[in-house]
Write a protein that holds these residues in place. Structure first.
Motif, PDB file in Angstrom:
ATOM      1  N   UNK A   1       4.693   9.975  -7.241  1.00 31.34           N
ATOM      2  CA  UNK A   1       5.770  10.205  -8.204  1.00 31.34           C
ATOM      3  C   UNK A   1       5.196  10.454  -9.605  1.00 31.34           C
ATOM      4  N   UNK A   2       4.242   9.602 -10.003  1.00 38.22           N
ATOM      5  CA  UNK A   2       3.636   9.745 -11.331  1.00 38.22           C
ATOM      6  C   UNK A   2       2.880  11.066 -11.446  1.00 38.22           C
ATOM      7  N   UNK A   3       2.156  11.446 -10.370  1.00 36.00           N
ATOM      8  CA  UNK A   3       1.412  12.707 -10.370  1.00 36.00           C
ATOM      9  C   UNK A   3       2.353  13.904 -10.532  1.00 36.00           C
TER      10      UNK A   3
ATOM     11  N   UNK B   1       0.833  -1.219   0.000  1.00 43.77           N
ATOM     12  CA  UNK B   1       0.000   0.000   0.000  1.00 43.77           C
ATOM     13  C   UNK B   1       0.864   1.264   0.000  1.00 43.77           C
ATOM     14  N   UNK B   2       1.898   1.242   0.833  1.00 43.90           N
ATOM     15  CA  UNK B   2       2.790   2.403   0.890  1.00 43.90           C
ATOM     16  C   UNK B   2       3.490   2.621  -0.455  1.00 43.90           C
ATOM     17  N   UNK B   3       3.885   1.521  -1.065  1.00 41.03           N
ATOM     18  CA  UNK B   3       4.562   1.620  -2.365  1.00 41.03           C
ATOM     19  C   UNK B   3       3.636   2.191  -3.429  1.00 41.03           C
ATOM     20  N   UNK B   4       2.386   1.739  -3.417  1.00 40.16           N
ATOM     21  CA  UNK B   4       1.409   2.238  -4.394  1.00 40.16           C
ATOM     22  C   UNK B   4       1.185   3.741  -4.223  1.00 40.16           C
TER      23      UNK B   4
ATOM     24  N   UNK C   1       5.287  17.725 -16.499  1.00 38.74           N
ATOM     25  CA  UNK C   1       5.128  17.629 -17.947  1.00 38.74           C
ATOM     26  C   UNK C   1       4.086  18.626 -18.455  1.00 38.74           C
ATOM     27  N   UNK C   2       2.991  18.759 -17.698  1.00 39.83           N
ATOM     28  CA  UNK C   2       1.935  19.710 -18.075  1.00 39.83           C
ATOM     29  C   UNK C   2       2.466  21.139 -18.064  1.00 39.83           C
ATOM     30  N   UNK C   3       3.225  21.480 -17.012  1.00 36.42           N
ATOM     31  CA  UNK C   3       3.784  22.830 -16.912  1.00 36.42           C
ATOM     32  C   UNK C   3       4.733  23.101 -18.075  1.00 36.42           C
TER      33      UNK C   3
END
Length: 464
Positions: A27-29, A18-21, A35-37
């Motif tokens: 990280x992905x967010x 759960x912690x890893x997820x 990337x959006x910026x």
């Protein structure tokens, strides 16, 4: 990044799933946010033309060439010899009988005042700005950059300040007032706006181009100063630019290139157009025999720079091979190769300096009569309105329904200094009917057949 990669395996081993997820989700967010910026910042560097508007004076200011000569004769400033010279140049210029003169020329006497000049300029400026704001729906207090240009009319407060006051632009508006820069100032303003919009994010830039002819009639005997009496007429334009990414959905065009060249360091070019007094102390704009030399010398490097930006590799190679051949084998008398700009440009809109100049440009660049049509018809219908002329030309091709999505538009202007400016636009959409276009009510009557006039006895070519 190195530390993150080093300790990532240990982190995954010592923590539950759960912690890893949750960690990987964060990280992905963060990555997607960065990337959006990055994408938005890159997109915001794109500069769009939301729309533009050209001023159309009232019908009461339309003036035929015959009536203009009659008025000049009534005012008694000119000798019959000078009037004959002006009339001859009107006939050769490509000017029609429906262009507009300032109100001061339509009375029984010519006695201009500062108030008359201000009225002419304000009618053109306010008329075009009112139209562009109505067309786009942009509020005046949202405009962050203002650039106004008018060559000779220089008032206090400045023209840009008059606009700020009239439309109550915000206190932090960045405003510039360009004077004395001739017919090329409108495209110079585009280049200036481009640089400002690359710095000031999420901004609107309003550009206003006009000229005042009220106080600039030359009533003297010097023929070189009488040429402007035959060609210049009333007009004005307003252009709204934006670097806001969201405006790509509503914009008409995207700015691709803005190329400016000047040969003012050359005395011959610098003195080709000069405002000065004649022997009797009468002020006028002197246009001497070096004008064509100056135009050739300035347009040539502009074409060279622009060609490097827009021409395909095949055209560049052909030109280079031709250039080397002419230099290495002069005895063969190889004809200069003129690059085929029609491969990368759909609409060519050069400044309407006069019919002989347009003839020479067409001959040199190899464009068809259809490509040159907008410039010739603008000169015929509206005359030379200085820096705003090129916008009447763009309005013409739009009114004809010729601007399709992805079309490339090349505007070129040249003027005193000597200066040459080229701007390349890409159409964001197919342009539909516009009832605020100055050509809309009469476009079906164009093109008209024009009488021919002697060509300019000088040719020029792009240099390497």
């Amino acid at each position: 990044m190195f530390i993150f990669i080093t300790y990532l395996p240990q982190f995954l081993i010592h923590h539950d799933s759960n912690t890893i997820i949750i960690f990987l989700t964060l990280i992905i967010t963060c990555f997607l946010l960065l990337l959006y910026i990055f994408i938005m910042n890159k997109a915001s560097c794109k500069i769009y033309m939301i729309d533009f508007a050209c001023y159309k004076p009232p019908v009461s200011q339309q003036c035929s060439k015959e009536f203009a000569i009659k008025q000049a004769r009534t005012n008694g400033f000119f000798s019959e010899e000078t009037l004959a010279f002006i009339e001859k140049n009107m006939d050769k210029s490509g000017l029609g009988d429906s262009a507009y003169l300032a109100e001061v020329f339509l009375g029984k006497t010519y006695n201009p005042s500062i108030r008359d000049s201000r009225r002419e300029v304000e009618m053109a400026v306010f008329g075009s700005i009112d139209t562009i704001l109505a067309k786009t729906g942009v509020r005046s207090h949202d405009i962050g950059i203002l650039i106004a240009n008018c060559c000779i009319y220089n008032t206090v407060p400045s023209l840009s300040t008059i606009i700020v006051n009239r439309y109550k632009l915000p206190e932090n508006v960045i405003n510039y007032n360009l004077v004395g820069m001739g017919c090329s100032a409108g495209l110079l303003a585009i280049g200036l706006a481009k640089q400002l919009l690359q710095v000031h994010r999420n901004s609107y830039a309003l550009i206003v181009s006009t000229e005042s002819i009220t106080e600039n009639c030359y009533p003297g005997k010097d023929r070189s100063k009488s040429l402007i009496n035959a060609l210049f007429r009333v007009g004005g334009a307003a252009i709204l630019l934006s670097n806001r990414p969201s405006d790509h959905r509503i914009a008409k065009y995207r700015l691709l290139h803005a190329v400016h060249t000047t040969t003012a360091s050359s005395d011959r070019c610098y003195n080709s157009i000069l405002r000065e007094e004649d022997k009797e102390g009468i002020v006028g704009i002197n246009i001497n025999k070096d004008l064509l030399f100056a135009a050739i010398a300035t347009i040539r490097p502009n074409l060279t720079t622009l060609g490097r930006l827009i021409l395909p590799v095949t055209e560049k190679l052909r030109y280079l091979i031709n250039y080397i051949g002419r230099k290495q084998f002069p005895t063969l008398k190889i004809q200069p190769y003129v690059p085929n700009y029609t491969k990368v440009v759909d609409h060519f809109l050069p400044h309407v300096g006069g019919k002989p100049v347009l003839n020479e440009l067409q001959k040199t660049l190899g464009f068809t009569d259809t490509v040159m049509e907008a410039s010739r018809m603008t000169l015929y219908r509206f005359g030379n309105t200085s820096s705003s002329s090129i916008w009447y030309e763009l309005a013409y091709v739009e009114a004809k329904g010729r601007v399709k999505k992805y079309d490339r538009v090349w505007q070129m202007a040249f003027g005193s200094g000597f200066k040459c400016c080229s701007v390349i636009w890409s159409a964001m959409k197919t342009v539909d009917h516009d009832d605020k276009n100055p050509w809309t009510d009469e476009i079906d009557g164009f093109p008209v057949i024009l009488q021919d006039c002697p060509p300019v006895p000088i040719s020029f070519e792009p240099s390497q």
